[in-house]
Design a protein around this motif. Sequence first.
Motif, PDB file in Angstrom:
ATOM      1  N   HIS A   1       0.828  -1.197   0.000  1.00 30.09           N
ATOM      2  CA  HIS A   1       0.000   0.000   0.000  1.00 30.09           C
ATOM      3  C   HIS A   1       0.870   1.257   0.000  1.00 30.09           C
ATOM      4  O   HIS A   1       2.031   1.226   0.443  1.00 30.09           O
ATOM      5  N   TYR A   2       0.288   2.347  -0.472  1.00 34.92           N
ATOM      6  CA  TYR A   2       1.067   3.593  -0.532  1.00 34.92           C
ATOM      7  C   TYR A   2       1.435   4.117   0.861  1.00 34.92           C
ATOM      8  O   TYR A   2       2.306   4.978   1.000  1.00 34.92           O
ATOM      9  N   THR A   3       0.785   3.574   1.937  1.00 37.62           N
ATOM     10  CA  THR A   3       1.124   3.950   3.314  1.00 37.62           C
ATOM     11  C   THR A   3       2.257   3.099   3.884  1.00 37.62           C
ATOM     12  O   THR A   3       2.662   3.295   5.032  1.00 37.62           O
ATOM     13  N   GLY A   4       2.748   2.120   3.103  1.00 36.92           N
ATOM     14  CA  GLY A   4       3.796   1.233   3.585  1.00 36.92           C
ATOM     15  C   GLY A   4       3.269  -0.059   4.180  1.00 36.92           C
ATOM     16  O   GLY A   4       4.058  -0.902   4.618  1.00 36.92           O
ATOM     17  N   MET A   5       1.946  -0.242   4.197  1.00 35.36           N
ATOM     18  CA  MET A   5       1.343  -1.453   4.745  1.00 35.36           C
ATOM     19  C   MET A   5       1.364  -2.586   3.707  1.00 35.36           C
ATOM     20  O   MET A   5       1.099  -2.352   2.519  1.00 35.36           O
ATOM     21  N   VAL A   6       1.675  -3.810   4.174  1.00 34.77           N
ATOM     22  CA  VAL A   6       1.554  -4.998   3.344  1.00 34.77           C
ATOM     23  C   VAL A   6       0.155  -5.550   3.564  1.00 34.77           C
ATOM     24  O   VAL A   6      -0.237  -5.854   4.698  1.00 34.77           O
ATOM     25  N   LYS A   7      -0.619  -5.710   2.485  1.00 32.53           N
ATOM     26  CA  LYS A   7      -2.013  -6.130   2.616  1.00 32.53           C
ATOM     27  C   LYS A   7      -2.300  -7.311   1.697  1.00 32.53           C
ATOM     28  O   LYS A   7      -1.885  -7.320   0.538  1.00 32.53           O
TER      29      LYS A   7
ATOM     30  N   PHE B   1      -5.621  -9.432   5.952  1.00 33.15           N
ATOM     31  CA  PHE B   1      -4.304  -9.484   6.600  1.00 33.15           C
ATOM     32  C   PHE B   1      -3.556  -8.219   6.236  1.00 33.15           C
ATOM     33  O   PHE B   1      -3.553  -7.798   5.077  1.00 33.15           O
ATOM     34  N   GLU B   2      -2.919  -7.602   7.257  1.00 30.56           N
ATOM     35  CA  GLU B   2      -2.075  -6.439   6.975  1.00 30.56           C
ATOM     36  C   GLU B   2      -1.020  -6.303   8.056  1.00 30.56           C
ATOM     37  O   GLU B   2      -1.232  -6.653   9.210  1.00 30.56           O
ATOM     38  N   ARG B   3       0.127  -5.804   7.646  1.00 32.44           N
ATOM     39  CA  ARG B   3       1.254  -5.535   8.537  1.00 32.44           C
ATOM     40  C   ARG B   3       1.946  -4.240   8.112  1.00 32.44           C
ATOM     41  O   ARG B   3       1.964  -3.932   6.925  1.00 32.44           O
ATOM     42  N   PRO B   4       2.500  -3.484   9.074  1.00 32.60           N
ATOM     43  CA  PRO B   4       2.539  -3.751  10.516  1.00 32.60           C
ATOM     44  C   PRO B   4       1.174  -3.588  11.166  1.00 32.60           C
ATOM     45  O   PRO B   4       0.366  -2.756  10.760  1.00 32.60           O
ATOM     46  N   GLY B   5       0.932  -4.416  12.203  1.00 29.78           N
ATOM     47  CA  GLY B   5      -0.372  -4.436  12.836  1.00 29.78           C
ATOM     48  C   GLY B   5      -0.553  -3.412  13.923  1.00 29.78           C
ATOM     49  O   GLY B   5      -1.667  -3.068  14.279  1.00 29.78           O
ATOM     50  N   SER B   6       0.514  -2.921  14.531  1.00 28.40           N
ATOM     51  CA  SER B   6       0.430  -1.927  15.595  1.00 28.40           C
ATOM     52  C   SER B   6       1.664  -1.051  15.540  1.00 28.40           C
ATOM     53  O   SER B   6       2.609  -1.312  14.796  1.00 28.40           O
ATOM     54  N   SER B   7       1.650   0.003  16.351  1.00 29.96           N
ATOM     55  CA  SER B   7       2.783   0.942  16.325  1.00 29.96           C
ATOM     56  C   SER B   7       4.079   0.264  16.743  1.00 29.96           C
ATOM     57  O   SER B   7       5.144   0.552  16.188  1.00 29.96           O
ATOM     58  N   CYS B   8       4.015  -0.663  17.714  1.00 33.75           N
ATOM     59  CA  CYS B   8       5.258  -1.310  18.151  1.00 33.75           C
ATOM     60  C   CYS B   8       5.628  -2.482  17.255  1.00 33.75           C
ATOM     61  O   CYS B   8       6.621  -3.160  17.480  1.00 33.75           O
ATOM     62  N   ASP B   9       4.802  -2.746  16.222  1.00 34.60           N
ATOM     63  CA  ASP B   9       5.122  -3.773  15.230  1.00 34.60           C
ATOM     64  C   ASP B   9       6.065  -3.227  14.157  1.00 34.60           C
ATOM     65  O   ASP B   9       6.631  -3.990  13.376  1.00 34.60           O
ATOM     66  N   ARG B  10       6.241  -1.927  14.140  1.00 34.90           N
ATOM     67  CA  ARG B  10       7.159  -1.333  13.167  1.00 34.90           C
ATOM     68  C   ARG B  10       8.602  -1.650  13.547  1.00 34.90           C
ATOM     69  O   ARG B  10       8.912  -1.913  14.713  1.00 34.90           O
ATOM     70  N   TYR B  11       9.458  -1.584  12.578  1.00 34.53           N
ATOM     71  CA  TYR B  11      10.835  -2.044  12.746  1.00 34.53           C
ATOM     72  C   TYR B  11      11.535  -1.325  13.911  1.00 34.53           C
ATOM     73  O   TYR B  11      11.590  -0.089  13.961  1.00 34.53           O
ATOM     74  N   ALA B  12      12.067  -2.132  14.862  1.00 34.43           N
ATOM     75  CA  ALA B  12      12.901  -1.660  15.973  1.00 34.43           C
ATOM     76  C   ALA B  12      12.229  -0.571  16.796  1.00 34.43           C
ATOM     77  O   ALA B  12      12.923   0.238  17.419  1.00 34.43           O
ATOM     78  N   SER B  13      10.896  -0.541  16.842  1.00 36.40           N
ATOM     79  CA  SER B  13      10.210   0.521  17.584  1.00 36.40           C
ATOM     80  C   SER B  13      10.427   0.421  19.087  1.00 36.40           C
ATOM     81  O   SER B  13      10.278   1.413  19.799  1.00 36.40           O
ATOM     82  N   CYS B  14      10.776  -0.771  19.596  1.00 39.73           N
ATOM     83  CA  CYS B  14      11.002  -0.947  21.035  1.00 39.73           C
ATOM     84  C   CYS B  14      12.482  -0.859  21.409  1.00 39.73           C
ATOM     85  O   CYS B  14      12.846  -1.093  22.564  1.00 39.73           O
ATOM     86  N   GLY B  15      13.333  -0.520  20.444  1.00 35.56           N
ATOM     87  CA  GLY B  15      14.747  -0.297  20.727  1.00 35.56           C
ATOM     88  C   GLY B  15      15.528  -1.585  20.947  1.00 35.56           C
ATOM     89  O   GLY B  15      14.964  -2.690  20.975  1.00 35.56           O
ATOM     90  N   PRO B  16      16.859  -1.475  21.133  1.00 38.26           N
ATOM     91  CA  PRO B  16      17.703  -2.649  21.363  1.00 38.26           C
ATOM     92  C   PRO B  16      17.313  -3.379  22.647  1.00 38.26           C
ATOM     93  O   PRO B  16      17.077  -2.764  23.683  1.00 38.26           O
ATOM     94  N   PHE B  17      17.219  -4.689  22.580  1.00 37.53           N
ATOM     95  CA  PHE B  17      16.884  -5.574  23.692  1.00 37.53           C
ATOM     96  C   PHE B  17      15.478  -5.339  24.247  1.00 37.53           C
ATOM     97  O   PHE B  17      15.145  -5.829  25.324  1.00 37.53           O
ATOM     98  N   GLY B  18      14.666  -4.589  23.512  1.00 39.75           N
ATOM     99  CA  GLY B  18      13.252  -4.482  23.838  1.00 39.75           C
ATOM    100  C   GLY B  18      12.452  -5.332  22.868  1.00 39.75           C
ATOM    101  O   GLY B  18      12.951  -5.744  21.827  1.00 39.75           O
ATOM    102  N   TYR B  19      11.209  -5.611  23.213  1.00 36.92           N
ATOM    103  CA  TYR B  19      10.370  -6.390  22.299  1.00 36.92           C
ATOM    104  C   TYR B  19       8.932  -5.901  22.386  1.00 36.92           C
ATOM    105  O   TYR B  19       8.507  -5.344  23.391  1.00 36.92           O
TER     106      TYR B  19
END
Length: 394
Positions: free
Chosen positions: A109-115, A130-148
Amino acid sequence: HPTDTILPNMSLQLSNNNNLSTHLVAWRAPDDPSTSDYSLGGDSSFQILVWNRTMPYWRRAALDGVLVFAMYQSKSGPIMSQTIVNRGGEFYLTYTVSDGSASMRMILHYTGMVKLLAWNSNSLSWDVFFERPGSSCDRYASCGPFGYCDATEAVATCKCLDGFESVGLDFSLGCQRKKEIRCGQGDSFITLLNMKTPDKFLYIRNRSFDQCAEECSRNCSCTAYAYANLSNLGVTVDQSRCLVWMGELVDTEKRGDGLGENLYLRIPSSSVNKKTGALKIALPVMASLLIIMCICLVWIRKSRGKDQTKAPMNYAVPEQLGNSDVLYDQNSEFLWISFNDIIAATDGFSDSNVLGKGGFGIVYKRAHWKVARKLLLKGLPSVLIKEWSILETK
């Protein structure tokens, strides 16, 4: 280059001998088919990534033997599946659809979502299932190093891996170890279940599980490892997949769909021993407290029972009694006794019938058995006939 859409049975090249791959490129807007900053492709580790220019925006973890990419719930079960095909050292991602299923397509999608979309013949529109990312913390490395990102919560939230603590209020800064690992002083691995494996790993081919664990344990720089058996993929790829991490763990997620895998995380042995020791101390203490509480409850109940049996009977004063002959009322807290009967029973409060004196008055013995019998016939409990305890009155 299939622009922003891939259809069933089309192949998306993940990598070739020159480490190049085919990309989906999103439109710039719904009515503008020019290329945007978002693109989707794969790498040699069979990861699927969406980039925003050159920065990762979303990542699907390395292939772990699970063929199903998306589940479309219908009576016939899943209707779309994903396979990795090796064609002379070049790897392709292929989607297939079950016979008789609705028309389907996958878009960036033009918003960056895979659908993943399925055609709805009733509404004559494309349904998103089906679409991803599913939530804000599902985006790449949003929780930082050693976070999940914990997707098992009602609202997906960032947390720290076991043995780590937050660096600050902003999870983008990640987490840090509570206790540093000192090489050669012993360490252990704990198992984190149902995890999306982190990015930035070293892919080691053709290793057994024990060999994979040894690759990490003998290297003090190794922070974690993961192993997957890919034999169910046939001869298309390696039969095993060993991933090891030599530094920070980024873009990790606790999966809520059961499609994650085990991640083995290195922590100091003292942390394991500390938890085990604390548990060994806590259990006996809790058991002792529970026993003491039970003893206290039994003692309190017995004490209350004794107090109730020792509690003096309430007697009505002559003004309350009047000339009533009613002796005992089961629904009343008072024992109703005719004052004249009491006078007769004590022989007019005769001194010869005094048994003794106490803080509550004079204790009399019964004077006439005939009077006692009369009271008994009226319903007075026999235990009260044996001795009378009343207040001295004029």
